[in-house]
Design an enzyme around this catalytic site. Structure first.
Site, PDB file in Angstrom:
ATOM      1  N   HIS A 159      15.099 -23.550-125.711  1.00  0.00           N
ATOM      2  CA  HIS A 159      16.529 -23.419-126.026  1.00  0.00           C
ATOM      3  C   HIS A 159      16.787 -22.843-127.413  1.00  0.00           C
ATOM      4  CE1 HIS A 159      17.932 -25.184-122.305  1.00  0.00           C
ATOM      5  NE2 HIS A 159      17.012 -26.113-122.420  1.00  0.00           N
ATOM      6  N   ASN A 174      -6.612 -21.224-131.774  1.00  0.00           N
ATOM      7  CA  ASN A 174      -6.688 -22.093-132.959  1.00  0.00           C
ATOM      8  C   ASN A 174      -7.226 -23.480-132.621  1.00  0.00           C
ATOM      9  OD1 ASN A 174      -3.749 -21.980-131.795  1.00  0.00           O
ATOM     10  ND2 ASN A 174      -4.008 -24.045-132.595  1.00  0.00           N
ATOM     11  N   TRP A 196       1.056 -11.813-127.909  1.00  0.00           N
ATOM     12  CA  TRP A 196       0.417 -11.451-126.637  1.00  0.00           C
ATOM     13  C   TRP A 196       0.976 -10.155-126.046  1.00  0.00           C
ATOM     14  CZ3 TRP A 196       3.918 -10.759-122.839  1.00  0.00           C
ATOM     15  CH2 TRP A 196       5.175 -11.348-123.052  1.00  0.00           C
ATOM     16  N   ASP A 229      -3.096 -21.998-137.337  1.00  0.00           N
ATOM     17  CA  ASP A 229      -2.780 -21.374-136.054  1.00  0.00           C
ATOM     18  C   ASP A 229      -3.279 -19.927-136.015  1.00  0.00           C
ATOM     19  OD1 ASP A 229      -1.837 -21.049-133.493  1.00  0.00           O
ATOM     20  OD2 ASP A 229       0.283 -21.197-133.992  1.00  0.00           O
ATOM     21  N   CYS A 255      12.530 -29.216-127.175  1.00  0.00           N
ATOM     22  CA  CYS A 255      13.773 -28.535-126.731  1.00  0.00           C
ATOM     23  C   CYS A 255      13.797 -27.102-127.252  1.00  0.00           C
ATOM     24  CB  CYS A 255      15.015 -29.256-127.259  1.00  0.00           C
ATOM     25  SG  CYS A 255      15.002 -31.032-127.035  1.00  0.00           S
TER      26      CYS A 255
HETATM   27  O1  LIG Z   1      -2.762 -22.848-129.210  1.00  0.00           O
HETATM   28  C1  LIG Z   1      -2.424 -22.680-128.032  1.00  0.00           C
HETATM   29  O2  LIG Z   1      -2.995 -23.246-127.066  1.00  0.00           O
HETATM   30  C2  LIG Z   1      -1.313 -21.748-127.764  1.00  0.00           C
HETATM   31  C3  LIG Z   1      -0.830 -21.506-126.471  1.00  0.00           C
HETATM   32  C4  LIG Z   1       0.220 -20.595-126.275  1.00  0.00           C
HETATM   33  C5  LIG Z   1       0.623 -20.384-124.848  1.00  0.00           C
HETATM   34  O3  LIG Z   1       0.046 -21.080-123.995  1.00  0.00           O
HETATM   35  O4  LIG Z   1       1.437 -19.558-124.503  1.00  0.00           O
HETATM   36  C6  LIG Z   1       0.774 -19.938-127.415  1.00  0.00           C
HETATM   37  C7  LIG Z   1       0.213 -20.260-128.673  1.00  0.00           C
HETATM   38  N1  LIG Z   1      -0.794 -21.137-128.813  1.00  0.00           N
HETATM   39  C8  LIG Z   1       0.680 -19.665-129.887  1.00  0.00           C
HETATM   40  O5  LIG Z   1       0.173 -20.000-130.974  1.00  0.00           O
HETATM   41  C9  LIG Z   1       1.717 -18.693-129.845  1.00  0.00           C
HETATM   42  O6  LIG Z   1       2.114 -18.141-130.883  1.00  0.00           O
HETATM   43  C10 LIG Z   1       2.284 -18.387-128.583  1.00  0.00           C
HETATM   44  C11 LIG Z   1       3.325 -17.494-128.238  1.00  0.00           C
HETATM   45  C12 LIG Z   1       3.470 -17.603-126.896  1.00  0.00           C
HETATM   46  C13 LIG Z   1       4.431 -16.901-126.046  1.00  0.00           C
HETATM   47  O7  LIG Z   1       4.377 -17.142-124.817  1.00  0.00           O
HETATM   48  O8  LIG Z   1       5.241 -16.105-126.561  1.00  0.00           O
HETATM   49  N2  LIG Z   1       2.568 -18.502-126.395  1.00  0.00           N
HETATM   50  C14 LIG Z   1       1.834 -18.985-127.410  1.00  0.00           C
HETATM   51 CA   LIG Z   2      -1.540 -21.702-131.046  1.00  0.00          CA
END
Ligand SMILES: O=C(O)c1cc(C(=O)O)c2c(n1)C(=O)C(=O)c1cc(C(=O)O)[nH]c1-2
Ligand SMILES: [Ca+2]
Length: 785
Positions: free
Chosen positions: A603, A253, A388, A298, A599
């Site tokens: 958490h 995004n 992911w 997003d 946080c």
């Molecule tokens: O826009 C970004 O750069 C970015 C990075 C990450 C990340 O680095 O894990 C997530 C997301 N967006 C994101 O939108 C998201 O829903 C998300 C879920 C996770 C996770 O590890 O479960 N990382 C990320």
């Molecule tokens: Ca994101």
């Protein structure tokens, strides 16, 4: 006969699992078939390896007879693939450095292997090559060009001798996204592909820069020259077609989300939310397909991209398949980026369909929030219909197995002056409430999807709202771990459960399978992590996700003889806090700090822990100001993975601590209500008259139990009544159906919202949900006066 052609690339090297998705096609499929639908019922544990508490949603690798994996803070280990014996370990050093990158994440989800080396990227941006025999560093380099907030959680890949590395951060920083390829032997940078326009242009990618700039008509800079917006981080997905010589980049995004702030003159804003194909040797741009033009919610293209050959309309097509966050399942031609088809795989409200001719979405106008009052119900929310956690594809069945979520959110324009109802993204120029409980939300499924007919073959309802990654194997099986700790093998054709193993801990990482000395093994790492273990904890709160639960590497085989000892988690008891005096306003101020200063990332929502880090409601550290300060501000527990937050003032710290103490007070009642609610969600045979009369109700709000009196009249199946609370009276009306009473009314304090009740009567008690618009949905219980 297999349902679809079998790609050579997908089945190469069947004994090993040397890459995140096994091969560059990222199918998470292995042709091994010693374990099959006929014998999987006798599968047994072959060995286990105990892990320390913490983050472990990772997928292991297997090569040269060793299982390699990362957990926690880039803690890499090599085990003997047959015995589980530890051969070497390596610590990425992120805990000692404890930079701000850790404030958004605990660790990476995977590593890479190539030609005798293991490759990792630490959360704080070091790319490292290790000798796979000894664990010694072969080379080490640093990926970030400047101090903008970034973090690297996604698995690197090695494709065509290049280590492909992305990073995250577009939800918090205007940094320009890029993907870098390092030479796997030397660590020298081979190329860098930028995903949004900027001043620095790689000569080979002048063309890509031109393509991008046209779609940012007002440029990317503010009049003062600083960066107005960017993003386009590639934080998870890459795949590779060796024959076409192409690497596919899944781009995320924009920053900020609000396009009017990011790109006031409009435009599609390439390559945000796009799949981009580049040459593996040079990084030169070949083609792109954009999922969400002018992205502003997003919308990302960072879910895994599965490559296969499919017979469509009598022709063999080389396709790329992705089920991104936005709820559609896309099939595109991977040789040229041409759109083939897309259909909804989950509940979707942001777009009606994807236009067949243009490949562009037909949007619901509510989704463009700029200048509009109120909030739009957005399905899927920013959690995504698929994140992911890997999907798998089996050429045997021709089906893609997708871990799908239904999770809605509320989105609207940025509030003038900020603040209000628990928004967490005001800095992004948008009001976004991702964790709002909407009917039908917080659900998860394993869906078997036919990519040719774009339809569901079967589905299984899963426990909780954060489904595990999937693997498919040649014996007609699909494998997946669940939030309730079950590791399950299913019939790939029907979804029928054929085998399961109860572990002590939730499972999020995807399993793998491999063969040594003619024997097939299946390995999975237990434990949670990622968004579902932190920010999105509520949907899993009825399950045991505590970060102290035993986490393990578990390996299974048909002749396995291992067992694991039983484990009992100590009861969850909030610390004694006799001096605590409730103060709603102070608790709410603390809740804002908790929600907006990271946080919540580890958490959990409303401080309900999800397994990524301790559940602070039960932590003794919250009753002592000095201890709390040492840990939060000074990094006293940084070696446990808690980074320091020097930006908190002492007053902030005390406000935050007060909020956590309030949450501790509420925890036991809330947990009981939650379990009762889970029970009440099952069928009820309450009759309409059972609801009539007076109830003393208790609403378990995040800042403590709120009491009210509810007087209900029931005529036929129609319910009317009055709810009287400290803040005022609300007239409600609704009906009883199938043993449940659903009624609602309008409240004017603290702002105009609709209050909804969905309750049943069980054992003489009222139990159910109380929804408060953007403030959230809370458990409610009632007793007779
Ligand atoms: O826009 C970004 O750069 C970015 C990075 C990450 C990340 O680095 O894990 C997530 C997301 N967006 C994101 O939108 C998201 O829903 C998300 C879920 C996770 C996770 O590890 O479960 N990382 C990320
Ligand atoms: Ca994101």
């Amino acid at each position: 006969r297999p349902a679809q052609p079998i790609d050579e690339q997908t089945v190469a090297n069947p004994d090993e699992w040397p890459s995140w998705g096994r091969t560059g096609t990222e199918t998470h499929y292995s042709p091994l078939d010693e374990i099959d639908a006929g014998n999987v019922d006798v599968l047994k544990l072959a060995w286990h390896f105990d892990l320390e508490p913490g983050y472990s949603p990772s997928t292991p690798l297997m090569a040269e007879g060793k299982v390699f994996f990362t957990t926690g803070h880039s803690h890499i280990r090599a085990l003997d693939a047959v015995t589980g014996k530890l051969l070497w370990e390596y610590d990425g050093g992120t805990r000692e450095r404890a930079t701000s990158a850790l404030q958004m994440s605990w660790g990476s989800k995977g590593i890479a292997y190539d030609a005798g080396h293991v490759f990792l990227v630490t959360t704080d941006g070091y790319v490292v090559s290790l000798d796979a025999k000894t664990g010694k560093e072969a080379w080490k380099t640093y990926d970030y060009p400047d101090a903008s907030p970034r973090n690297s959680n996604g698995p690197p890949r090695v494709f065509g001798g290049k280590v492909i590395v992305g990073f995250g951060g577009a939800d918090i920083s205007p940094a320009r996204g890029f993907v870098t390829a390092y030479d796997a032997r030397t660590g020298q940078r081979a190329w860098r592909f930028y995903t949004t326009p900027g001043d620095e242009v790689e000569p080979v990618n002048r063309k890509a820069e031109e393509v991008m700039r046209k779609t940012w008509p007002g440029g990317w800079k503010k009049p003062d020259g600083s960066r107005r917006g960017g993003g386009g981080t590639a934080w998870n997905a890459f795949s590779y077609d060796a024959e076409l010589h192409l690497v596919y980049l899944g781009v995320g995004n924009g920053f900020p989300y609000n396009q009017q702030l990011r790109s006031p003159d409009g435009g599609d804003n390439l390559f945000l939310s796009s799949i981009v194909a580049v040459d593996v040797d040079t990084g030169a741009y070949k083609w792109h397909y954009q999922l969400c033009p002018a992205e502003q919610w997003d919308c990302t293209a960072t879910a895994d991209m599965t490559l296969a050959t499919l017979e469509i309309d009598g022709k063999e097509r080389k396709v790329l398949m992705q089920a991104p966050k936005n709820g559609f399942f896309y099939v595109i031609d991977r040789s040229n980026g041409q759109f083939i088809s897309a259909e909804k795989i989950a509940k979707v409200s942001w777009a009606e369909r994807i236009d067949r001719k243009t490949g562009r979405p037909v949007e619901n106008p509510g989704i463009r929030y700029n200048g509009k009052p109120g909030m739009f119900e957005m399905w899927p929310g920013p959690t995504g219909a698929h994140s992911w956690m890997p999907q798998a594809y089996s050429p045997q069945t021709g089906l893609v197995y997708v871990p799908v979520m239904d999770m809605g959110a509320l989105i609207g324009d940025a509030p003038k002056g900020g603040g209000g109802g628990g928004e967490i993204a005001a800095g992004m120029g948008v009001t976004l409430i991702p964790e709002v409980e909407l009917p039908g939300g917080h659900r998860s499924y394993l869906k078997a999807w036919n990519p040719v007919t774009q339809s569901e073959a079967w589905r299984v309802d899963l426990p909780g709202s954060w489904p595990g990654g999937v693997m498919a194997s040649g014996g007609g099986l699909v494998w997946q771990g669940q939030i309730d700790g079950k590791f399950v093998a299913r019939d790939a054709r029907t979804g029928k459960e054929l085998w399961s193993f109860k572990t002590e801990s939730p499972i999020v990482g995807a399993p793998i399978t491999y063969r040594v000395n003619g024997r097939q093994y299946v390995t999975v790492i237990t434990g949670s992590g990622g968004q579902g273990a932190g920010m999105q904890s509520l949907g899993n709160a009825a399950y045991r996700t505590d970060y102290r639960l035993p986490r393990r590497v578990l390996t299974f085989a048909l002749d396995g003889k291992d067992t694991i000892p039983p484990f009992t988690l100590p009861a969850l008891v909030p610390p004694e806090d006799p001096g605590f005096q409730p103060d709603l306003a102070r608790a709410q101020a603390g809740a804002m700090l908790f929600g907006t200063r990271s946080c919540i990332v580890c958490h959990g929502w409303n401080a309900v822990g999800g397994g990524a880090a301790p559940d602070l409601r039960y932590s003794p550290t919250i009753t002592d100001a000095a201890t709390f300060r040492t840990i939060v501000k000074e990094g006293g527990l940084k070696l446990n993975g808690m980074p320091p937050f020097p930006q908190f003032t002492d007053e902030d710290l005390e406000t935050l601590r007060f909020y956590l103490r309030s949450r501790a007070q509420a925890a036991p009642g809330e947990q009981k209500a939650l379990l009762e609610k889970a029970k009440a969600a099952r069928v009820s045979n309450a009759k309409p008259q059972d609801f009539a009369g007076r109830w003393n109700i208790t609403i378990q709000s995040p800042v403590g139990p709120q009491k009210a009196v509810m007087d209900l009249k029931v005529v036929g199946s129609v319910v009317t009544g009055i709810v009287t609370a400290e803040q005022g009276k609300v007239d409600v009306a609704g009906a009883v159906k199938d043993g449940r009473a659903k009624f609602e009314g309008k409240a004017s304090m603290p702002m105009p919202i609709t209050i909804k009740y969905d309750v049943t009567v069980r054992d003489g008690q009222l139990v159910g949900d109380n929804a408060n618009g953007p403030f959230g949905t809370f458990p409610v219980t009632g007793v007779r006066p």
